[in-house]
Design an enzyme around this catalytic site. Sequence first.
Site, PDB file in Angstrom:
ATOM      1  CB  CYS A  78      74.639  -7.602  37.410  1.00  0.00           C
ATOM      2  SG  CYS A  78      75.608  -6.410  38.381  1.00  0.00           S
ATOM      3  CG  HIS A 185      78.494  -9.801  35.937  1.00  0.00           C
ATOM      4  ND1 HIS A 185      77.761  -9.243  34.910  1.00  0.00           N
ATOM      5  CD2 HIS A 185      78.669  -8.832  36.857  1.00  0.00           C
ATOM      6  CE1 HIS A 185      77.508  -7.975  35.199  1.00  0.00           C
ATOM      7  NE2 HIS A 185      78.038  -7.703  36.370  1.00  0.00           N
ATOM      8  CD  GLU A 187      78.028 -11.685  32.280  1.00  0.00           C
ATOM      9  OE1 GLU A 187      78.010 -10.462  32.477  1.00  0.00           O
ATOM     10  OE2 GLU A 187      77.280 -12.490  32.895  1.00  0.00           O
TER      11      GLU A 187
END
Length: 203
Positions: A78, A185, A187
Amino acid sequence: MTAIVDYGVGNLFSLGSSLRALGLEAEVTCEAERLRAADRIILPGVGAFGDARAKLDATGLVPVLLEEAERKPLLGICLGMQLLFDRSFEYGEHPGLGLIPGEVASLEEDLADKALKVPHMGWNSLELVREDPLFKYFQDGEYVYYVHSFYARNCRESTLGVSLYGNLAVTGAVRRGNVWGTQFHPEKSGDAGLRLLRAFAEL
């Protein structure tokens, strides 16, 4: 071991949790020696570019990151990806790390369809434009999660994947040498994101 750089602006908990869920060793650190000892490095980031660059400079880790990027895998996520570029035009002009040629500009200014919301937030399919080991467990067109108001441009030679948002092919993933970046992202991108993190841990 994967070192996650702690400089005060990263989504450290969910990233560390994702790596540990994969059974991978991860350490959140702001110590130069731990970065040097790591097998690979992740540079996360949320917030504004100028603020993040100032906080990163304050850690004294910039020279270490530049040195380590020459000899081991480094992944920016990001805002961490945006910091890899030459410069950003977010609320002024700010220098990046210069690890990948290109610049960071406003989505709102470049979108032809002004009805589209900024930030670009939510799930979007990632179209892969070239093969790379980071995506060896990833299928073309899988959905990933974005939250951003600025994007990387003038970086076609390093682009690995894009996501269409209105008229814009938003740069979703990049690579130059040992340095990778994802605007989305991993995650927060479910199983697809976990598979990407696994591939990174195998680089």
